[in-house]
Motif scaffolding. Sequence first.
Motif, PDB file in Angstrom:
ATOM      1  N   VAL A 169     -14.358  81.167 -21.399  1.00  0.00           N
ATOM      2  CA  VAL A 169     -15.568  81.970 -21.514  1.00  0.00           C
ATOM      3  C   VAL A 169     -16.036  81.965 -22.962  1.00  0.00           C
ATOM      4  O   VAL A 169     -15.220  82.128 -23.886  1.00  0.00           O
ATOM      5  CB  VAL A 169     -15.307  83.416 -21.044  1.00  0.00           C
ATOM      6  N   LYS A 170     -17.313  81.758 -23.165  1.00  0.00           N
ATOM      7  CA  LYS A 170     -17.850  81.774 -24.524  1.00  0.00           C
ATOM      8  C   LYS A 170     -17.650  83.155 -25.162  1.00  0.00           C
ATOM      9  O   LYS A 170     -17.718  84.177 -24.498  1.00  0.00           O
ATOM     10  CB  LYS A 170     -19.343  81.442 -24.504  1.00  0.00           C
ATOM     11  N   GLY A 171     -17.415  83.130 -26.456  1.00  0.00           N
ATOM     12  CA  GLY A 171     -17.300  84.382 -27.190  1.00  0.00           C
ATOM     13  C   GLY A 171     -15.888  84.894 -27.364  1.00  0.00           C
ATOM     14  O   GLY A 171     -15.702  85.995 -27.902  1.00  0.00           O
ATOM     15  N   LEU A 172     -14.872  84.143 -26.933  1.00  0.00           N
ATOM     16  CA  LEU A 172     -13.486  84.576 -27.145  1.00  0.00           C
ATOM     17  C   LEU A 172     -13.125  84.424 -28.623  1.00  0.00           C
ATOM     18  O   LEU A 172     -13.096  83.317 -29.148  1.00  0.00           O
ATOM     19  CB  LEU A 172     -12.530  83.759 -26.274  1.00  0.00           C
ATOM     20  N   ASP A 173     -12.833  85.531 -29.289  1.00  0.00           N
ATOM     21  CA  ASP A 173     -12.590  85.504 -30.731  1.00  0.00           C
ATOM     22  C   ASP A 173     -11.402  84.631 -31.118  1.00  0.00           C
ATOM     23  O   ASP A 173     -11.385  84.042 -32.205  1.00  0.00           O
ATOM     24  CB  ASP A 173     -12.360  86.933 -31.252  1.00  0.00           C
ATOM     25  N   LEU A 174     -10.412  84.561 -30.252  1.00  0.00           N
ATOM     26  CA  LEU A 174      -9.187  83.836 -30.591  1.00  0.00           C
ATOM     27  C   LEU A 174      -9.198  82.380 -30.127  1.00  0.00           C
ATOM     28  O   LEU A 174      -8.178  81.695 -30.247  1.00  0.00           O
ATOM     29  CB  LEU A 174      -7.972  84.549 -29.987  1.00  0.00           C
ATOM     30  N   LEU A 175     -10.334  81.882 -29.637  1.00  0.00           N
ATOM     31  CA  LEU A 175     -10.371  80.491 -29.192  1.00  0.00           C
ATOM     32  C   LEU A 175     -10.093  79.514 -30.338  1.00  0.00           C
ATOM     33  O   LEU A 175      -9.331  78.554 -30.153  1.00  0.00           O
ATOM     34  CB  LEU A 175     -11.709  80.173 -28.523  1.00  0.00           C
ATOM     35  N   PRO A 176     -10.657  79.697 -31.540  1.00  0.00           N
ATOM     36  CA  PRO A 176     -10.295  78.803 -32.647  1.00  0.00           C
ATOM     37  C   PRO A 176      -8.804  78.854 -32.973  1.00  0.00           C
ATOM     38  O   PRO A 176      -8.206  77.834 -33.335  1.00  0.00           O
ATOM     39  CB  PRO A 176     -11.150  79.324 -33.816  1.00  0.00           C
ATOM     40  N   VAL A 177      -8.203  80.035 -32.850  1.00  0.00           N
ATOM     41  CA  VAL A 177      -6.762  80.163 -33.085  1.00  0.00           C
ATOM     42  C   VAL A 177      -5.993  79.373 -32.034  1.00  0.00           C
ATOM     43  O   VAL A 177      -5.007  78.701 -32.334  1.00  0.00           O
ATOM     44  CB  VAL A 177      -6.341  81.649 -33.059  1.00  0.00           C
ATOM     45  N   LEU A 178      -6.458  79.452 -30.781  1.00  0.00           N
ATOM     46  CA  LEU A 178      -5.811  78.703 -29.704  1.00  0.00           C
ATOM     47  C   LEU A 178      -5.864  77.207 -29.988  1.00  0.00           C
ATOM     48  O   LEU A 178      -4.851  76.502 -29.839  1.00  0.00           O
ATOM     49  CB  LEU A 178      -6.487  79.012 -28.370  1.00  0.00           C
ATOM     50  N   HIS A 179      -7.024  76.701 -30.405  1.00  0.00           N
ATOM     51  CA  HIS A 179      -7.136  75.273 -30.717  1.00  0.00           C
ATOM     52  C   HIS A 179      -6.193  74.887 -31.859  1.00  0.00           C
ATOM     53  O   HIS A 179      -5.539  73.837 -31.804  1.00  0.00           O
ATOM     54  CB  HIS A 179      -8.578  74.932 -31.095  1.00  0.00           C
ATOM     55  N   ALA A 180      -6.129  75.714 -32.889  1.00  0.00           N
ATOM     56  CA  ALA A 180      -5.259  75.413 -34.028  1.00  0.00           C
ATOM     57  C   ALA A 180      -3.789  75.371 -33.596  1.00  0.00           C
ATOM     58  O   ALA A 180      -3.032  74.495 -34.021  1.00  0.00           O
ATOM     59  CB  ALA A 180      -5.460  76.452 -35.130  1.00  0.00           C
ATOM     60  N   GLN A 181      -3.394  76.309 -32.740  1.00  0.00           N
ATOM     61  CA  GLN A 181      -2.011  76.324 -32.285  1.00  0.00           C
ATOM     62  C   GLN A 181      -1.718  75.171 -31.326  1.00  0.00           C
ATOM     63  O   GLN A 181      -0.611  74.616 -31.339  1.00  0.00           O
ATOM     64  CB  GLN A 181      -1.690  77.662 -31.617  1.00  0.00           C
ATOM     65  N   MET A 182      -2.678  74.823 -30.478  1.00  0.00           N
ATOM     66  CA  MET A 182      -2.500  73.656 -29.612  1.00  0.00           C
ATOM     67  C   MET A 182      -2.284  72.401 -30.461  1.00  0.00           C
ATOM     68  O   MET A 182      -1.481  71.530 -30.126  1.00  0.00           O
ATOM     69  CB  MET A 182      -3.721  73.474 -28.705  1.00  0.00           C
ATOM     70  N   ARG A 183      -3.003  72.332 -31.562  1.00  0.00           N
ATOM     71  CA  ARG A 183      -2.848  71.188 -32.463  1.00  0.00           C
ATOM     72  C   ARG A 183      -1.470  71.214 -33.119  1.00  0.00           C
ATOM     73  O   ARG A 183      -0.836  70.166 -33.275  1.00  0.00           O
ATOM     74  CB  ARG A 183      -3.959  71.221 -33.516  1.00  0.00           C
ATOM     75  N   ASN A 184      -0.992  72.396 -33.494  1.00  0.00           N
ATOM     76  CA  ASN A 184       0.345  72.506 -34.084  1.00  0.00           C
ATOM     77  C   ASN A 184       1.407  71.966 -33.130  1.00  0.00           C
ATOM     78  O   ASN A 184       2.328  71.264 -33.539  1.00  0.00           O
ATOM     79  CB  ASN A 184       0.653  73.964 -34.421  1.00  0.00           C
ATOM     80  N   ILE A 185       1.249  72.301 -31.849  1.00  0.00           N
ATOM     81  CA  ILE A 185       2.211  71.822 -30.857  1.00  0.00           C
ATOM     82  C   ILE A 185       2.096  70.312 -30.701  1.00  0.00           C
ATOM     83  O   ILE A 185       3.101  69.601 -30.654  1.00  0.00           O
ATOM     84  CB  ILE A 185       1.978  72.524 -29.502  1.00  0.00           C
ATOM     85  N   ALA A 186       0.866  69.806 -30.622  1.00  0.00           N
ATOM     86  CA  ALA A 186       0.662  68.366 -30.440  1.00  0.00           C
ATOM     87  C   ALA A 186       1.225  67.568 -31.615  1.00  0.00           C
ATOM     88  O   ALA A 186       1.713  66.450 -31.436  1.00  0.00           O
ATOM     89  CB  ALA A 186      -0.820  68.063 -30.253  1.00  0.00           C
ATOM     90  N   LEU A 187       1.150  68.150 -32.819  1.00  0.00           N
ATOM     91  CA  LEU A 187       1.668  67.478 -34.005  1.00  0.00           C
ATOM     92  C   LEU A 187       3.144  67.796 -34.244  1.00  0.00           C
ATOM     93  O   LEU A 187       3.711  67.377 -35.244  1.00  0.00           O
ATOM     94  CB  LEU A 187       0.846  67.873 -35.240  1.00  0.00           C
ATOM     95  N   ASP A 188       3.731  68.555 -33.300  1.00  0.00           N
ATOM     96  CA  ASP A 188       5.160  68.860 -33.344  1.00  0.00           C
ATOM     97  C   ASP A 188       5.549  69.598 -34.619  1.00  0.00           C
ATOM     98  O   ASP A 188       6.589  69.330 -35.219  1.00  0.00           O
ATOM     99  CB  ASP A 188       5.987  67.573 -33.213  1.00  0.00           C
ATOM    100  N   LYS A 189       4.699  70.551 -35.010  1.00  0.00           N
ATOM    101  CA  LYS A 189       5.008  71.373 -36.181  1.00  0.00           C
ATOM    102  C   LYS A 189       5.876  72.536 -35.724  1.00  0.00           C
ATOM    103  O   LYS A 189       5.389  73.527 -35.184  1.00  0.00           O
ATOM    104  CB  LYS A 189       3.718  71.867 -36.853  1.00  0.00           C
ATOM    105  N   LYS A 190       7.167  72.413 -35.959  1.00  0.00           N
ATOM    106  CA  LYS A 190       8.155  73.320 -35.386  1.00  0.00           C
ATOM    107  C   LYS A 190       7.979  74.763 -35.820  1.00  0.00           C
ATOM    108  O   LYS A 190       8.168  75.692 -35.036  1.00  0.00           O
ATOM    109  CB  LYS A 190       9.569  72.849 -35.740  1.00  0.00           C
ATOM    110  N   ARG A 191       7.666  74.991 -37.070  1.00  0.00           N
ATOM    111  CA  ARG A 191       7.637  76.359 -37.591  1.00  0.00           C
ATOM    112  C   ARG A 191       6.244  76.982 -37.584  1.00  0.00           C
ATOM    113  O   ARG A 191       6.082  78.119 -38.022  1.00  0.00           O
ATOM    114  CB  ARG A 191       8.212  76.375 -39.013  1.00  0.00           C
ATOM    115  N   ALA A 192       5.261  76.267 -37.138  1.00  0.00           N
ATOM    116  CA  ALA A 192       3.898  76.804 -37.113  1.00  0.00           C
ATOM    117  C   ALA A 192       3.737  77.773 -35.940  1.00  0.00           C
ATOM    118  O   ALA A 192       4.397  77.626 -34.912  1.00  0.00           O
ATOM    119  CB  ALA A 192       2.892  75.666 -37.005  1.00  0.00           C
TER     120      ALA A 192
END
Length: 359
Positions: free
Chosen positions: A264-287
């Motif tokens: 849904v548009k307007g979710l404040d934490l959507l950018p945070v979700l994308h950043a964390q999804m990227r952390n997982i994809a890049l295998d950043k263990k401590r992020a």
Amino acid sequence: MRTLTEDALTRLTKDPYGKGGGLCITAQRLGPEDPTGQLISKEKVAEAEGLQTTPWTVVACPFLSPTEERKAEIVGQYPNSWRVRQPQYGEPGTPVSHRFPPEFAASLQAQMPPQDFAAMYCLDVTQDAGYCAWKTSFIMEIDPEEVTIKGTMIAIDMSLNGGDDSALVAVEMQDQAAVIVGLHFLKGDVDEALPQIVEFAERYNAHTIGVEKAAYGFRILKSLDNRIGDRSFNVVGLSHEGRSKKARQSQILGLGANGKIHAVKGLDLLPVLHAQMRNIALDKKRAPDDLADAATYGIRFVAERGIRSGFSPGDVRWSGGGGDVPGSAPVVWGRGSHALMKPTVGNDGVTQYIIPGFG
């Protein structure tokens, strides 16, 4: 780097008239440690130590016209002894070259993670921009008016400390796609988190609450026990099944690539979700990754019990319940006009609803 900084440069001799050859490097930025980045670092070290530097002239041209502040940042990222030239820019955010329309730039940007686009097209390598399997386009934003919340699955990932990093994600299925309708961080310890969970369950009309079976998740599961006050839930334990976060994320990449994950548009934490999804994809263990982990659980749950099986959720009703039982939450999952809800009477005389896929 040896060819550029030692072999080639040492052979650039001048003739008797003071003229000589030059060296031109054409490069696209990929990350802070790419060849250009290494050359910059070497020259900055030489400057700091008072050594002679190579008087490079840089033609810095991003794909999109920067703001005045960003123009200054571009100059500042090079050594002081270098001469930086930039083209004449247009309106900030528009392509520098008139050969490319704004629509092309928007499409290009939507297909890449923000850090990758920043490095390759905006000369911004403040973060490493290596290959990343997660793309922002995997979550399509839709208008709130297009979403009808009939019943959601809430996935919870409690932090190891039971603190403010615990995440809650509400996901429903609509039009054969997983729709993220809520992204939240829970505040406080387990006892403080429980009333927040109830509040979100009511807000998003939850039929199922899933909690990761680890750390403080066990206490949440025991406390919920399918019921909080006068509310009944289908409470399930979520297991990592021996897979890493990256391996679990890979199970939803196909859904994202095929336009089956919406938010849904307007979710404040959507950018945070994308950043964390990227952390997982890049295998950043401590992020940080609690929000992404909860979203992955929720999307997988809905996909496996709804999208792939072809079922769709019916209405979830909080009050009235089944028969004369107050506070129960019957859930109807149907394929077309065929109802799949089967009422049974338990030993205590309470009507229960057995739903395929839930038990």
